[in-house]
Structures are given as C-alpha cells and as structure tokens.
Motif scaffolding. Structure first.
Motif, short mmCIF file in Angstrom:
data_model
loop_
_atom_site.label_atom_id
_atom_site.label_comp_id
_atom_site.label_asym_id
_atom_site.label_seq_id
_atom_site.Cartn_x
_atom_site.Cartn_y
_atom_site.Cartn_z
N ASN A 167 -4.02 -3.81 7.62
CA ASN A 167 -3.03 -3.46 6.59
C ASN A 167 -2.18 -2.25 6.96
OD1 ASN A 167 -4.07 -5.58 5.23
ND2 ASN A 167 -5.07 -4.39 3.62
N GLU A 168 -1.45 -2.39 8.03
CA GLU A 168 -0.59 -1.30 8.51
C GLU A 168 0.87 -1.74 8.56
OE1 GLU A 168 -1.74 1.68 9.06
OE2 GLU A 168 -3.85 1.50 9.57
N ARG A 169 1.23 -2.69 7.71
CA ARG A 169 2.57 -3.28 7.78
C ARG A 169 3.68 -2.23 7.84
NH1 ARG A 169 3.75 -6.00 2.45
NH2 ARG A 169 3.84 -3.79 1.97
N ASP A 170 3.57 -1.21 6.99
CA ASP A 170 4.69 -0.27 6.87
C ASP A 170 4.84 0.69 8.04
OD1 ASP A 170 5.29 -1.41 4.47
OD2 ASP A 170 4.00 -0.03 3.33
N GLY A 171 3.76 0.88 8.77
CA GLY A 171 3.84 1.89 9.82
C GLY A 171 3.84 1.32 11.22
N ILE A 172 3.54 0.03 11.35
CA ILE A 172 3.25 -0.50 12.68
C ILE A 172 4.48 -0.54 13.60
CG2 ILE A 172 3.55 -2.97 12.15
CD1 ILE A 172 0.67 -1.47 14.17
N ALA A 173 5.65 -0.78 13.04
CA ALA A 173 6.86 -0.85 13.87
C ALA A 173 7.15 0.52 14.49
CB ALA A 173 8.06 -1.33 13.04
N ALA A 186 2.18 6.18 7.49
CA ALA A 186 2.50 5.30 6.35
C ALA A 186 1.23 4.59 5.92
CB ALA A 186 3.55 4.27 6.76
N GLY A 187 1.25 4.00 4.75
CA GLY A 187 0.06 3.30 4.25
C GLY A 187 -1.00 4.31 3.88
N LYS A 188 -2.20 3.80 3.51
CA LYS A 188 -3.23 4.79 3.20
C LYS A 188 -4.54 4.50 3.91
CE LYS A 188 -4.52 2.92 -1.40
NZ LYS A 188 -4.26 1.53 -1.26
N THR A 189 -5.36 5.51 3.96
CA THR A 189 -6.62 5.39 4.70
C THR A 189 -7.51 4.32 4.08
OG1 THR A 189 -8.64 6.52 5.37
CG2 THR A 189 -7.57 7.31 3.38
#
Ligand code: UDP
Ligand code: MG
Length: 346
Positions: free
Chosen positions: A34-40, A224-227
């Motif tokens: 669940n790292e969609r927002d930060g992976i790019a 981005a995202g959370k732990t």
C-alpha cells in the motif's frame, strides 16, 4: 562455486543492454505494501541513483498483497523502466517474507534492501556499495542517526526493544538500524539457506555473520502514506524476535521454579519447627492465599511462555512454503524463469 562463475559469465553477456557498465550487477529489493502515493517518487529517486552507478542495476519490487492499487503503479513503473521487475505475492505475507521473496529473486552480485517509503534515502546506496566493493564487506547496513517524524513513544519502545533483545540473545543486533543494507552475493546465498517460517530478518542478517559494517545516516519522515506498524504489530514482532533468537525465557521458568521451590522448602521447615515447638495455629489463611495466587500466576505465565515456543515449533513443522507468487513480471535485461513456491534449494 561453479554455479557462481557461470552466473557471472551470464551477466557479462554482451547482448545485455547494460553490458557496457561493468560486469557486476546490483539488485535493489523493495517490499511494497500500500504505497501507491509514494512509489513513483521513490522510483524516480532510486532510478536517478542507479543511473549514476558504475554497475548494471535491477530493481525487484515485491508487491505484498497491496489493496490500494500499488500493483498498477508498479507495473506502470516497470513499463517505463526495463530495470524494474515486479513480483506479485498471492496475498499480504508481511514485510519479512516480502523481503525474502525479493532476495530469493535478486540475481545481483550485491543486493540492496530498502523500504519504499523514502525513510531510507536511496542516495545513500552508493556509499553503502562502496564499502562492499572497495573494502569487501559482506553486509553494510545503514544506522540511523535521527528518527525524524517518529513519536517519542515509538523511539522509547524501539530503544527498550533493542536493549532487551541485546541482553536476551547471543546474536548481536545493532540498535537503530532497519533493514536498509547491502548484502554481498555470499551473504545472500547464506540467507537463502535459512528457510525458517518465523523470520525476524534483522536477526537473520546478523546471524549469517561475515564482515559487517555500519554506515550512519539521517532517517527522514515518511514521504507519503502511513506506517503499517501499530503497537500490537510491534509487540508481536518483538515476541517473534525474542523467541526466534533466545531460549532464555524458558530458562527463567526453570530458575524461578527452583527459587520458589527452595523458598517453599525453607518455609515448610519453618512451619514444621513452629508446630512442634508451639503447637498448631489456625490463622494463616491470608498467607496461604498469597502463596497460592503467586504460584498460580507464575505457572500460568510460564505455560504461556512455553506456548509461544510450542506455537513456533508447530509453525515450523508444517513446512509450508514461505510465500506464494501470483505473477512474476521480469525486468527486461535479466529475464529468466523462477521457481514459484519460495522454496528454491540453496
Ligand atoms: N511493508 C510490506 N508488507 C507489510 C508491511 C510493510 O512489504 O505487511 C513494506 C512497506 O511498503 C515499506 C516497508 O515495508 O516499504 C516498511 O514499512 P513501514 O514504513 O510501514 O514500516 P516502518 O518504517 O514504520 O518501520
Ligand atoms: Mg517506514
């Protein structure tokens, strides 16, 4: 030995797009949940670092059963960058197993393990690799100097955890280091032979031994995202670490039991002596209750401790594969077939 040589030759294949960049391959393993927002952004920074390395690079993204569309984001990355491979696990197996899947798959002469949330700065990778390449270290791990963006409670619990595990186990767990590290090929091969189900990777990284080196860096807050950690997860993780690397809790039961028995023996003697000397007295209910409750509590606690170890034996005896793979999307320069059940022979 022969196998290793064969693999080196294979990598130097002139047909490979990266052939001009030296014969050594660096693999980067990234567990993703669940790292969609930060992976790019992560990939952008990692790719920039790999571009500047004198080695060929491959990136092994392991999608650990993400439910937020991270897989689509990863496939997009792979479509744009031939160095990226995506291993899609059949469900969420947890970070330890996701890393294992990536390490099993990585073919590099050095393997970098890094988090996807940019708390581990990709820009540190060249420095870590330098110690591997020039000084011949097998494990070069990053040690955080600061933990920006983490709560005081998380820092305190983390501090306590390392002190406790440091006392309890015989393997040396360096405090303040995450999984961010470079592993040499022989360290990876060693690690791949450890197939235990209850994996505490930081312990295993240390267990393999070889020459290890710490490099300090400043830990950034999550991009981005959370732990994915909460205190229940951390507690279970700590239990895993302790029971995987120490049997001291079992010994405590033995010694505490002996101590209590010794005390009971003396106390029994005292009572016999008193009864003989002064006759018996009826009062004594409170002391009996205290002793009964105390013993009951101690016994229940250590039955629980025993249970933790028995549960782990149970887990190991089932001999399940560590993970199952839904799909492997190979990187373009290093395509090849892979076993799918996570139990590749060492
Ligand atoms: N992660 C994973 N599976 C999980 C939980 C986490 O692959 O079940 C990955 C996550 O995507 C990230 C890394 O493990 O790349 C570290 O996770 P997180 O940032 O939540 O841990 P923390 O930095 O708080 O220890
Ligand atoms: Mg993190």
């Amino acid at each position: 030995m022969h196998q290793t040589h064969g693999m080196v030759e294979e990598r130097a294949d002139p047909a490979s797009p990266d052939a001009g960049r030296g014969s050594r391959l660096v693999s980067v393993v990234v567990p993703v949940y669940n790292e969609r927002d930060g992976i790019a952004e992560f990939h952008r920074r990692l790719a920039a670092v790999l571009d500047r390395l004198p080695h060929a690079g491959e990136i092994v993204y392991v999608n650990d059963g993400s439910t937020d569309g991270s897989l689509a984001a990863l496939l997009e990355i792979r479509a744009a960058d031939g160095r990226a491979a995506v291993i899609d696990l059949s469900r969420n197996f947890g970070k330890e197993v996701a890393m294992t899947a990536g390490i099993d798959h990585a073919r590099g002469d050095a393997v970098v393990v890094i988090d996807a949330d940019l708390q581990d700065p990709p820009e540190l990778i060249p420095e870590l690799l330098r110690w591997w390449e020039e000084e011949g270290y097998d494990v070069v791990y990053a040690r955080r100097e600061s933990r920006a963006g983490e709560t005081a409670l998380k820092k305190l619990t983390s501090y306590l955890f390392y002190r406790v595990i440091g006392r309890l186990s015989r393997v040396d767990l360096p405090p303040d280091s995450g999984d961010f590290r470079v592993l040499s090929r022989r360290a990876v091969d060693g690690l791949m032979r450890v197939r235990e189900q209850h994996r505490y990777m930081k312990g295993l990284f240390s267990w393999i031994g070889y020459r290890q080196k710490a490099v300090s860096y400043r830990r950034e807050p999550r991009h981005a995202g959370k732990t994915k950690w909460n205190y229940v997860r951390l507690w279970n993780f700590s239990l895993e670490a302790i029971t995987s690397f120490s049997v001291l809790p079992l010994k405590v039961a033995t010694y505490l039991g002996l101590l209590v028995a010794l005390f009971a023996f003396c106390y029994g003697g005292l009572i016999i002596f008193r009864t003989l000397a002064f006759g018996s007295d009826v009062p004594g209910y409170p002391s009996i209750m205290v002793v009964v409750l105390l013993l009951g509590g101690i016994q229940l606690t250590f039955i629980g401790v025993l249970g933790e170890y028995v549960a782990r034996i149970f887990g190991e005896t089932k001999q399940r594969p560590l993970y199952l793979i839904q799909d492997i999307h190979e990187s373009s320069p290093t395509a090849g077939s892979r076993p799918v059940d996570g139990r590749r022979a060492p």
